[in-house]
Design a protein around this motif. Sequence first.
Motif, short mmCIF file in Angstrom:
data_model
loop_
_atom_site.label_atom_id
_atom_site.label_comp_id
_atom_site.label_asym_id
_atom_site.label_seq_id
_atom_site.Cartn_x
_atom_site.Cartn_y
_atom_site.Cartn_z
N ARG A 1 0.84 -1.20 0.00
CA ARG A 1 0.00 0.00 0.00
C ARG A 1 0.87 1.25 0.00
NH1 ARG A 1 -3.62 -2.75 4.45
NH2 ARG A 1 -5.24 -3.72 3.16
N GLY A 2 1.96 1.18 0.76
CA GLY A 2 2.88 2.31 0.79
C GLY A 2 3.52 2.59 -0.55
N CYS A 3 3.63 1.56 -1.38
CA CYS A 3 4.18 1.73 -2.74
C CYS A 3 3.10 2.15 -3.73
CB CYS A 3 4.83 0.43 -3.21
SG CYS A 3 6.32 -0.02 -2.31
N GLY A 4 1.86 2.29 -3.26
CA GLY A 4 0.80 2.77 -4.13
C GLY A 4 -0.08 1.70 -4.74
N TRP A 5 0.04 0.46 -4.29
CA TRP A 5 -0.77 -0.64 -4.83
C TRP A 5 -1.99 -0.91 -3.97
CZ3 TRP A 5 0.50 -2.15 -9.58
CH2 TRP A 5 1.81 -1.96 -10.01
N SER A 6 -2.94 -1.62 -4.55
CA SER A 6 -4.09 -2.15 -3.80
C SER A 6 -3.90 -3.67 -3.73
CB SER A 6 -5.41 -1.82 -4.50
OG SER A 6 -5.58 -0.43 -4.60
N PRO A 7 -3.19 -4.15 -2.71
CA PRO A 7 -2.81 -5.57 -2.70
C PRO A 7 -3.92 -6.47 -2.16
CG PRO A 7 -1.85 -4.45 -0.82
CD PRO A 7 -2.59 -3.40 -1.59
N LYS A 8 -3.98 -7.68 -2.70
CA LYS A 8 -4.87 -8.73 -2.22
C LYS A 8 -4.04 -9.98 -1.99
CE LYS A 8 -8.70 -6.31 -2.79
NZ LYS A 8 -9.51 -5.85 -1.64
N VAL A 9 -4.32 -10.67 -0.90
CA VAL A 9 -3.61 -11.91 -0.59
C VAL A 9 -4.42 -13.09 -1.10
CG1 VAL A 9 -2.72 -13.41 1.25
CG2 VAL A 9 -2.47 -10.92 1.43
N VAL A 10 -3.77 -13.95 -1.87
CA VAL A 10 -4.36 -15.21 -2.30
C VAL A 10 -3.51 -16.31 -1.67
CG1 VAL A 10 -4.79 -16.74 -4.26
CG2 VAL A 10 -5.28 -14.29 -4.45
N ASP A 11 -4.06 -16.95 -0.65
CA ASP A 11 -3.31 -17.98 0.08
C ASP A 11 -3.82 -19.36 -0.33
OD1 ASP A 11 -1.98 -19.63 1.83
OD2 ASP A 11 -2.22 -18.28 3.55
N ALA A 12 -3.09 -19.98 -1.26
CA ALA A 12 -3.49 -21.30 -1.74
C ALA A 12 -3.23 -22.39 -0.72
CB ALA A 12 -2.75 -21.62 -3.04
N THR A 13 -2.47 -22.07 0.32
CA THR A 13 -2.16 -23.10 1.33
C THR A 13 -3.30 -23.28 2.33
OG1 THR A 13 -1.08 -21.55 2.87
CG2 THR A 13 0.27 -22.51 1.12
N THR A 14 -4.23 -22.32 2.40
CA THR A 14 -5.33 -22.42 3.37
C THR A 14 -6.71 -22.39 2.73
OG1 THR A 14 -5.32 -20.01 3.70
CG2 THR A 14 -3.91 -21.33 5.15
N ALA A 15 -6.81 -21.98 1.46
CA ALA A 15 -8.12 -21.81 0.82
C ALA A 15 -8.79 -23.15 0.57
CB ALA A 15 -7.95 -21.06 -0.51
N ALA A 16 -10.09 -23.20 0.78
CA ALA A 16 -10.85 -24.42 0.50
C ALA A 16 -10.84 -24.72 -0.99
CB ALA A 16 -12.29 -24.27 1.00
N ASP A 17 -10.91 -23.69 -1.82
CA ASP A 17 -10.84 -23.84 -3.27
C ASP A 17 -9.87 -22.80 -3.79
OD1 ASP A 17 -11.15 -24.00 -6.01
OD2 ASP A 17 -13.34 -24.12 -5.95
N PRO A 18 -8.57 -23.12 -3.83
CA PRO A 18 -7.58 -22.11 -4.20
C PRO A 18 -7.76 -21.57 -5.61
CG PRO A 18 -6.57 -24.29 -4.02
CD PRO A 18 -7.95 -24.40 -3.46
N ASP A 19 -8.25 -22.41 -6.53
CA ASP A 19 -8.43 -21.94 -7.90
C ASP A 19 -9.54 -20.90 -8.00
OD1 ASP A 19 -6.58 -23.67 -9.66
OD2 ASP A 19 -7.54 -25.12 -8.34
N GLU A 20 -10.62 -21.11 -7.26
CA GLU A 20 -11.71 -20.15 -7.29
C GLU A 20 -11.31 -18.84 -6.61
OE1 GLU A 20 -15.08 -18.36 -8.38
OE2 GLU A 20 -14.34 -20.32 -9.07
N LEU A 21 -10.54 -18.96 -5.53
CA LEU A 21 -10.05 -17.75 -4.85
C LEU A 21 -9.19 -16.93 -5.80
CD1 LEU A 21 -9.59 -15.97 -2.36
CD2 LEU A 21 -7.71 -17.51 -1.71
N LEU A 22 -8.28 -17.58 -6.52
CA LEU A 22 -7.45 -16.85 -7.47
C LEU A 22 -8.29 -16.26 -8.59
CD1 LEU A 22 -4.67 -15.99 -8.51
CD2 LEU A 22 -4.48 -18.22 -9.63
N ALA A 23 -9.26 -17.03 -9.09
CA ALA A 23 -10.11 -16.55 -10.18
C ALA A 23 -10.86 -15.29 -9.77
CB ALA A 23 -11.08 -17.64 -10.62
N GLN A 24 -11.41 -15.28 -8.58
CA GLN A 24 -12.15 -14.12 -8.10
C GLN A 24 -11.22 -12.90 -7.97
OE1 GLN A 24 -13.98 -15.31 -4.44
NE2 GLN A 24 -15.39 -16.76 -5.41
#
Length: 745
Positions: A215-238
């Motif tokens: 955020r300090g560098c000016g981005w709007s970051p989102k975390v995609v954690d494939a190690t904990t997500a029930a459906d990592p592919d859907e989380l990344l797709a969204q």
Amino acid sequence: MAASPQRYRRACDYLAAAMIYLRDNELLREPLEVRHLKPRLLGHWGTCPGITYLYAGLNRLRDPRTLLVTGPGHGAPAIHANLWLEGTHERFDPALSRDGAGLRELVRRFSWPGGFPSHLSPEVPGVVHEGGELGYALATAFGAVLDKPDLRAVCLVGDGEAETGPTAGSWHGHKFLDPARDGTVLPVLHLNGYRIAAPTVFGCMTDHELLDYFRGCGWSPKVVDATTAADPDELLAQTLRLAWDTPLAKPMIVMRTQKGWGAPAHDAAGAPLAGTFRAHQVPLANVHDDPAELRLLERWLRSYEPDDLFDQDGNPAPDLLEDLPGLGMLPEANGGALRRDLPLPDLAPFAAEGPASPTGTAGGWLAQLMRDTEDERDFRVVCPDELESNKLGAVLEATDRAFTPHVPGYSEHVSPGGRVMEVLSEHLCQGWLQGYLLTGRHGLFPCYEAFASIVDSMVNQHAKFLKVSAEVPWREPVASLNYLLSSEGWRQEHNGYSHQGPGFINNVLTKKASVARVYLPPDANSLLVVLEHCLASTGRINVVVAGKNEAPCWMDLDTARAHCAAGAGTWEWAGTGGPPQVVLGCAGGIPTVETLAAAHLLREHAPDLRVQVVNVVDLLALAPADRHPHGMAAADFDRLFPPEVPVVMGFHGYPSAVHEVLHGRADTQRFHVHGYHEEGTTTTPYDLLVDNGMSRHDLAADAVRRAGGPPGVVDRLLGERDRIRALAHRDGEDPAEITGWTWSA
């Protein structure tokens, strides 16, 4: 119906692992034996599953204007697997067809003699970033989208790669993109926690720390954690869909996956494997000698169920091939096919008719080129905050410096749509320009000479990219990478020793003859001619060194054209005529002045000495013709430097560069090169020349010495040198006999 993302990833991961290990039995139709293994196991498994995870997510977006720039280039097996399944490999090489024969060739070819290297390279479709060295991917991605408003570059940045200085600077790259005229970059930080043998800095940061940092560098970051997500592919797709829908918010993704995702939890000896640094390269490296490890490898490979993914003939299951947009087929990834010749302005209106600043003269011509390319917008200048210092400020009369943030204080020539990219990072300038060139455009990189060496390693990588690209049949040549090095060392006497360094030339001379060029125009008009040639060329790295201070103009434009076309020539007007007893050679602006002044001194102190003066503008013209395409034929060389005649040469850089170029010529020991000898400080220009044995008096004295001239002349010349130097030390400036010297017949 298209395969599920999980099934697609399973196929790619199997292919990637097979590429690393197998030379035969590629679908495990029989029990795995040592004879089925490659004798040398090469590749980096650790990042491969994460690369495919992102690739599969991008496939679901079906965006044909997406360029994937892969920072962790040693994860090449994953890219190869995706390119093969989507049909890109087959499009460029029918031997890699999407059937059993093509699969066999793909697996065998990876890290095999005569095949693909272990990292991404120009042989791989879709690649605009040499994958052998880390740190430059994000800057390259930003350069690729400049002046391409419909292009999105997704840049995968490894968490080890993110520790490098160039990547650290690149997080601010979005501040130089114009939302109205440039494309967008979506950075994806791939967090898998480990470098080759230790944890990464970013992998040890909490989500809170990561989000605050970006955020300090000016981005709007989102975390995609494939190690904990029930459906990592859907989380990344969204998350990807959100990024596509909100580009102005400057989205970026922090993507966490397990290191070596899918590999065994432990090796045969019980040491932890998946999720640790041991999965970074080849996770099971003892399979040739350890039967237990071989069986473990077989269980791992069979866990992907290759019989479910490929039929009896080795053809991929039909569902694996459906709805793949073909990320590797983007035209910009073969930018040479998109390149258009620049509309280079006529030089005549800009030619100098008297003393002039070479770069100042060139600045007017470059400004016109900026105006003439405003509609197509396929020419840019990148510069580490030195454009005006290098006397190229005229360019800013035609365009501004690109910058999008609000400037709270006073500024000049700054706007979002500017086509000059200025930032205090040579690395970013180099990466931006490489991305721009490799996607089909043109550019120029002016830089202080001493600090061009900051990008030596990046130049090495680009030179390799160009060399290999020329050997790939389907790669079209891209515009040359052009450096204009000014504020050169001989006139950095005010900044001192730190700013005195001509070593960039030496680095470029180590590159392939098909790629490297070095030009040392002696005046303003020859600089115009050289720049015209360089900006029209393709597939080269052109280094042009020119002064910025007002200097004599030795040639009119027509003479400069003929001289530059020849690469070197005798200046009859400066010599004495007749068969020479000594040749005074020169290459570079300041050495040319000193050499001509030396010739003038010889007329006064040794009037009977027959002197020939030769100026070299194309350094590699000195090379033998069988070693470099610009090398002069032996007969032409002998006309300039007659056999058995001593040559005293004033050279811009380190003398070793000239000796390297001359290698292969006969009797090169008669060349006595004066140049920079790593002596420097804050002093006067003449004193700096004396410190390095490059003053006019040193050159003239050496010429008399080598030619066996009149006795006593050497001592008189060196006495004059010492007298002038003493005046400079007393007065703090060079005397008028030096600063006001002009040539007179």
